[in-house]
Scaffold this active site. Structure first.
Site, mmCIF file in Angstrom:
data_model
loop_
_atom_site.group_PDB
_atom_site.id
_atom_site.type_symbol
_atom_site.label_atom_id
_atom_site.label_comp_id
_atom_site.label_asym_id
_atom_site.label_seq_id
_atom_site.Cartn_x
_atom_site.Cartn_y
_atom_site.Cartn_z
ATOM 1 N N GLY A 58 0.760 -0.950 -0.029
ATOM 2 C CA GLY A 58 0.022 -0.107 -0.214
ATOM 3 C C GLY A 58 0.925 1.196 0.063
ATOM 4 N N GLN B 1 2.435 10.261 1.592
ATOM 5 C CA GLN B 1 3.822 9.485 1.739
ATOM 6 C C GLN B 1 4.630 10.025 0.484
ATOM 7 O OE1 GLN B 1 2.228 5.328 2.447
ATOM 8 N NE2 GLN B 1 3.858 5.330 3.837
ATOM 9 N N CYS C 114 5.798 0.353 7.660
ATOM 10 C CA CYS C 114 5.445 1.618 6.854
ATOM 11 C C CYS C 114 6.838 2.101 6.264
ATOM 12 C CB CYS C 114 4.981 2.832 8.160
ATOM 13 S SG CYS C 114 4.282 4.107 7.139
ATOM 14 N N LEU C 115 6.066 2.407 4.902
ATOM 15 C CA LEU C 115 7.438 3.101 3.976
ATOM 16 C C LEU C 115 8.061 4.402 4.663
ATOM 17 C CD1 LEU C 115 5.757 2.322 0.570
ATOM 18 C CD2 LEU C 115 7.468 0.941 1.760
ATOM 19 N N HIS D 277 -4.740 1.147 7.532
ATOM 20 C CA HIS D 277 -3.353 1.784 7.704
ATOM 21 C C HIS D 277 -3.203 2.941 6.865
ATOM 22 C CE1 HIS D 277 1.297 1.412 7.874
ATOM 23 N NE2 HIS D 277 1.131 2.177 7.268
ATOM 24 N N GLU D 278 -3.730 2.791 5.417
ATOM 25 C CA GLU D 278 -3.597 3.900 4.482
ATOM 26 C C GLU D 278 -4.637 4.868 4.867
ATOM 27 O OE1 GLU D 278 -0.697 1.366 2.755
ATOM 28 O OE2 GLU D 278 -1.256 3.650 2.806
ATOM 29 N N HIS E 205 -3.180 7.373 7.129
ATOM 30 C CA HIS E 205 -2.293 8.297 6.636
ATOM 31 C C HIS E 205 -2.880 9.486 6.122
ATOM 32 C CE1 HIS E 205 1.890 6.600 6.795
ATOM 33 N NE2 HIS E 205 1.408 5.423 5.934
HETATM 34 O O1 LIG Z 1 3.672 2.591 4.705
HETATM 35 C C1 LIG Z 1 2.690 2.151 3.958
HETATM 36 O O2 LIG Z 1 1.458 2.632 3.896
HETATM 37 C C2 LIG Z 1 2.913 0.981 3.163
HETATM 38 C C3 LIG Z 1 3.008 -0.387 3.918
HETATM 39 C C4 LIG Z 1 1.512 -0.696 4.235
HETATM 40 C C5 LIG Z 1 0.983 -2.029 4.982
HETATM 41 C C6 LIG Z 1 -0.366 -1.791 5.696
HETATM 42 C C7 LIG Z 1 -0.639 -2.826 6.643
HETATM 43 C C8 LIG Z 1 0.343 -3.884 6.877
HETATM 44 C C9 LIG Z 1 1.595 -3.927 6.534
HETATM 45 C C10 LIG Z 1 2.078 -2.654 5.460
HETATM 46 C C11 LIG Z 1 4.015 -1.065 3.539
HETATM 47 O O3 LIG Z 1 3.453 -2.157 2.622
HETATM 48 S S1 LIG Z 1 5.461 -1.451 4.443
HETATM 49 C C12 LIG Z 1 6.151 -3.132 3.868
HETATM 50 C C13 LIG Z 1 5.457 -4.181 4.406
HETATM 51 C C14 LIG Z 1 4.522 -5.226 3.473
HETATM 52 C C15 LIG Z 1 3.896 -6.234 3.982
HETATM 53 C C16 LIG Z 1 3.941 -6.436 5.296
HETATM 54 C C17 LIG Z 1 4.659 -5.834 6.095
HETATM 55 C C18 LIG Z 1 5.167 -4.566 5.624
HETATM 56 ZN ZN LIG Z 2 2.448 3.689 6.423
#
Ligand SMILES: O=C(O)C[C@@H](Cc1ccccc1)[C@H](O)SCc1ccccc1
Ligand SMILES: [Zn+2]
Length: 154
Positions: free
Chosen positions: A44, A49, A97-98, A139-140, A143
Site C-alpha cells: 500500500g 507519503q 510503514c514505508l 493503515h492507508e 495516513h
Molecule cells: O507505509 C505504507 O503505507 C505501506 C505499508 C503498508 C502496510 C499496511 C498494513 C500492513 C503492513 C504494511 C507497506 O506495505 S510496508 C512493507 C510491508 C509489506 C507487507 C507486510 C509488512 C510490511
Molecule cells: Zn504507512
C-alpha cells in the site's frame, strides 16, 4: 520512484484534502505511486507519503514474508474514502510503514470494515473488506488523517 516522506515530516501529520478533479494529472500521480510502492515491495502507499496531501491511496495485497496467506489482488486506487462500519472484533498484526523504514510494530485493527470510496474515474464503490486487505485499508486511511502506525502501535 517518487521521494518518500519519512516520519517527522509535516506532510505526514496533516489531514489530506479531498480529491475534486479526476484528470490525467491524477492518473499520472496514481501511476507514479504504484511504481514507487512496487519498487519498495509495499502492499500500500498513500499520497501524503509522496508529499501530496490528497485523499488518495493504493492498496495491493499480495503474499509476502509476513503475510504468506495474504490474498492476491490487483492494485486498487482508493479516493475520498470513508469507513461506514467496523467490526467489534479486533485483530493484532505486524505492520511496517514505508515512512518508518526498518521498523515493524504490532497494531490492532478491525477484522472487517464497510468502506465507500471513489475510483480513478470518480465512480463510487462500497464494499466490505476483511483480514489483511482491511488492515491495509485502515493503515492507508490513517495516513490520510495524519496518523502513522507509531501512534497506533500496541
Ligand atoms: O507505509 C505504507 O503505507 C505501506 C505499508 C503498508 C502496510 C499496511 C498494513 C500492513 C503492513 C504494511 C507497506 O506495505 S510496508 C512493507 C510491508 C509489506 C507487507 C507486510 C509488512 C510490511
Ligand atoms: Zn504507512
Amino acid at each position: 520512484m517518487l521521494p518518500i516522506a519519512t516520519y517527522g515530516e509535516a506532510v505526514l501529520r496533516q489531514v489530506a484534502a479531498p480529491v475534486t478533479v479526476f484528470d490525467s494529472e491524477l492518473h499520472q500521480l496514481a501511476e507514479q505511486m504504484l511504481h514507487t510502492m512496487q519498487q519498495a515491495n509495499g502492499v500500500g502507499i498513500a499520497a501524503p507519503q509522496v508529499h501530496r496531501s490528497l485523499q488518495l491511496f493504493i492498496m495491493a495485497s499480495n503474499p509476502n514474508p509476513r503475510y504468506p496467506t495474504a490474498p492476491i489482488m490487483a492494485p486498487q486506487v482508493v479516493i475520498n474514502p470513508q469507513i461506514l462500519q467496523a467490526s467489534e472484533q479486533m485483530v493484532a498484526g505486524e505492520e511496517g510503514c514505508l515512512s518508518i523504514p526498518q521498523q515493524r510494530c504490532q497494531v490492532m485493527r478491525h477484522q472487517a470494515i464497510e468502506v465507500k470510496y471513489q475510483d480513478l474515474s470518480g465512480e463510487w464503490c462500497q464494499e466490505w473488506l476483511e483480514g489483511f486487505i482491511a488492515r491495509i485499508f485502515q493503515h492507508e486511511f490513517d495516513h490520510l488523517q495524519g496518523i502513522t502506525l507509531k501512534e497506533r502501535a500496541t
